[in-house]
Write a protein that holds these residues in place. Structure first.
Motif, PDB file in Angstrom:
ATOM      1  N   ASN A  94       0.796  -1.238   0.000  1.00  0.00           N
ATOM      2  CA  ASN A  94       0.000   0.000   0.000  1.00  0.00           C
ATOM      3  C   ASN A  94       0.826   1.285   0.000  1.00  0.00           C
ATOM      4  O   ASN A  94       0.289   2.367  -0.225  1.00  0.00           O
ATOM      5  N   LEU A 137       0.628   3.895  -2.642  1.00  0.00           N
ATOM      6  CA  LEU A 137      -0.488   4.859  -2.690  1.00  0.00           C
ATOM      7  C   LEU A 137      -0.269   6.062  -1.785  1.00  0.00           C
ATOM      8  O   LEU A 137      -1.177   6.890  -1.616  1.00  0.00           O
ATOM      9  N   ARG A 188      -4.279   9.460   0.143  1.00  0.00           N
ATOM     10  CA  ARG A 188      -5.291   9.642   1.182  1.00  0.00           C
ATOM     11  C   ARG A 188      -4.636   9.568   2.558  1.00  0.00           C
ATOM     12  O   ARG A 188      -3.448   9.297   2.668  1.00  0.00           O
ATOM     13  N   TYR A 207      -0.137   9.908   7.241  1.00  0.00           N
ATOM     14  CA  TYR A 207       0.997   9.558   6.370  1.00  0.00           C
ATOM     15  C   TYR A 207       1.567  10.724   5.557  1.00  0.00           C
ATOM     16  O   TYR A 207       2.496  10.518   4.765  1.00  0.00           O
ATOM     17  N   ASN A 246      10.487  -0.065   5.036  1.00  0.00           N
ATOM     18  CA  ASN A 246       9.177   0.128   5.636  1.00  0.00           C
ATOM     19  C   ASN A 246       8.342  -1.060   5.162  1.00  0.00           C
ATOM     20  O   ASN A 246       7.917  -1.094   4.009  1.00  0.00           O
ATOM     21  N   GLY A 282       2.130  -3.065   6.382  1.00  0.00           N
ATOM     22  CA  GLY A 282       1.354  -3.963   7.238  1.00  0.00           C
ATOM     23  C   GLY A 282       2.062  -5.281   7.538  1.00  0.00           C
ATOM     24  O   GLY A 282       1.777  -5.928   8.559  1.00  0.00           O
ATOM     25  N   HIS A 301       3.726  -6.281  11.037  1.00  0.00           N
ATOM     26  CA  HIS A 301       3.036  -6.857  12.200  1.00  0.00           C
ATOM     27  C   HIS A 301       2.653  -8.319  12.007  1.00  0.00           C
ATOM     28  O   HIS A 301       2.069  -8.923  12.896  1.00  0.00           O
ATOM     29  N   HIS A 359       9.189   3.692   9.891  1.00  0.00           N
ATOM     30  CA  HIS A 359       7.745   3.896   9.761  1.00  0.00           C
ATOM     31  C   HIS A 359       7.462   5.392   9.741  1.00  0.00           C
ATOM     32  O   HIS A 359       8.072   6.149  10.508  1.00  0.00           O
ATOM     33  N   ILE A 360       6.544   5.763   8.887  1.00  0.00           N
ATOM     34  CA  ILE A 360       6.152   7.172   8.796  1.00  0.00           C
ATOM     35  C   ILE A 360       5.412   7.586  10.065  1.00  0.00           C
ATOM     36  O   ILE A 360       5.698   8.619  10.674  1.00  0.00           O
ATOM     37  N   SER A 361       4.449   6.751  10.464  1.00  0.00           N
ATOM     38  CA  SER A 361       3.685   7.045  11.681  1.00  0.00           C
ATOM     39  C   SER A 361       4.371   6.393  12.878  1.00  0.00           C
ATOM     40  O   SER A 361       5.279   5.561  12.710  1.00  0.00           O
ATOM     41  N   ARG A 374      -0.640  -2.682  16.045  1.00  0.00           N
ATOM     42  CA  ARG A 374       0.578  -2.148  15.407  1.00  0.00           C
ATOM     43  C   ARG A 374       1.748  -2.083  16.380  1.00  0.00           C
ATOM     44  O   ARG A 374       2.875  -1.789  16.006  1.00  0.00           O
TER      45      ARG A 374
HETATM   46  O1  CA2 Z   1       3.681   4.253   9.477  1.00  0.00           O
HETATM   47  C1  CA2 Z   1       4.102   3.478   8.607  1.00  0.00           C
HETATM   48  O2  CA2 Z   1       4.993   3.777   7.809  1.00  0.00           O
HETATM   49  C2  CA2 Z   1       3.446   2.089   8.465  1.00  0.00           C
HETATM   50  O3  CA2 Z   1       4.467   1.156   8.115  1.00  0.00           O
HETATM   51  C3  CA2 Z   1       2.440   2.196   7.326  1.00  0.00           C
HETATM   52  C4  CA2 Z   1       1.614   0.921   7.126  1.00  0.00           C
HETATM   53  C5  CA2 Z   1       1.017   0.435   8.450  1.00  0.00           C
HETATM   54  O4  CA2 Z   1       0.376  -0.802   8.269  1.00  0.00           O
HETATM   55  C6  CA2 Z   1       2.070   0.318   9.547  1.00  0.00           C
HETATM   56  O5  CA2 Z   1       1.418  -0.066  10.744  1.00  0.00           O
HETATM   57  C7  CA2 Z   1       2.802   1.627   9.748  1.00  0.00           C
HETATM   58  C8  CA2 Z   1       0.439   1.167   6.170  1.00  0.00           C
HETATM   59  C9  CA2 Z   1       0.811   1.750   4.859  1.00  0.00           C
HETATM   60  C10 CA2 Z   1      -0.462   2.252   4.217  1.00  0.00           C
HETATM   61  O6  CA2 Z   1      -0.153   3.107   3.165  1.00  0.00           O
HETATM   62  C11 CA2 Z   1      -1.044   4.086   2.838  1.00  0.00           C
HETATM   63  C12 CA2 Z   1      -0.898   4.653   1.613  1.00  0.00           C
HETATM   64  C13 CA2 Z   1      -1.726   5.673   1.243  1.00  0.00           C
HETATM   65  C14 CA2 Z   1      -2.674   6.144   2.092  1.00  0.00           C
HETATM   66  C15 CA2 Z   1      -2.816   5.581   3.313  1.00  0.00           C
HETATM   67  C16 CA2 Z   1      -1.988   4.547   3.690  1.00  0.00           C
END
Ligand code: CA2
Length: 144
Positions: A10, A13, A17, A22, A72, A75, A78, A98-100, A109
């Motif tokens: 993901n 993307l 959004r 993010y 990174n 998902g 986890h 991780h971004i978040s 998470r």
């Molecule tokens: O914070 C991060 O970088 C994560 O690795 C992002 C993952 C999430 O499952 C981890 O727990 C933390 C999710 C990536 C989702 O990517 C998106 C792309 C576009 C819009 C929203 C989410």
């Protein structure tokens, strides 16, 4: 010096959004930031939504042409024992980013399976997590 930058599901993307969590930058913007910040490093960028592709990319780092992995896992962070096990077979600096802040979100998470096989984890600094990840790997290489 060659660094492999891996992004999991993901993350292709990014920027489309959920900017609160993010940010607004696309993955290609992050790649540009890294190239600009570290012009002397050759980056190999791989993004995949498929676990096996990421395992293959990790294994490719075993042939000795890659100096560090910054990843990174999205998902898969986890959930993925397969990525964890592949990482254990690669003996170069490995930094998870991780971004978040994964510790400030849902409980599921909190645990990073992949992180157990990485040298360390940088989480919660937005796209700067990637830059800090490269810094951490460089420091590890210069300390050795
Ligand atoms: O914070 C991060 O970088 C994560 O690795 C992002 C993952 C999430 O499952 C981890 O727990 C933390 C999710 C990536 C989702 O990517 C998106 C792309 C576009 C819009 C929203 C989410």
């Amino acid at each position: 010096m060659t660094f492999l930058i891996l992004n999991g599901p993901n993350l292709n993307l990014l920027g489309e959004r959920d900017p609160k969590t993010y940010g607004v930058q696309a993955l290609s913007d992050i790649e540009d930031l890294l190239k600009k910040a570290y012009p002397d490093i050759d980056f190999i960028f791989v993004q995949s939504n498929h676990e096996g592709d990421l395992v293959d990319a990790i294994q490719s780092a075993r042939i000795g042409t890659v100096n560090a992995i910054i990843a990174n896992w999205g998902g898969f962070t986890h959930t993925s024992v397969a990525i964890h096990d592949a990482l254990e077979l690669v003996d170069i600096p490995k930094v998870e980013v991780h971004i978040s802040n994964i510790h400030a979100r849902e409980e599921f998470r909190e645990r990073s399976i992949t992180g157990r096989a990485m040298d360390g984890i940088i989480t919660g600094f937005g796209v700067n997590s990637y830059l800090l990840g490269v810094d951490a790997a460089l420091k590890m290489l210069s300390d050795n």
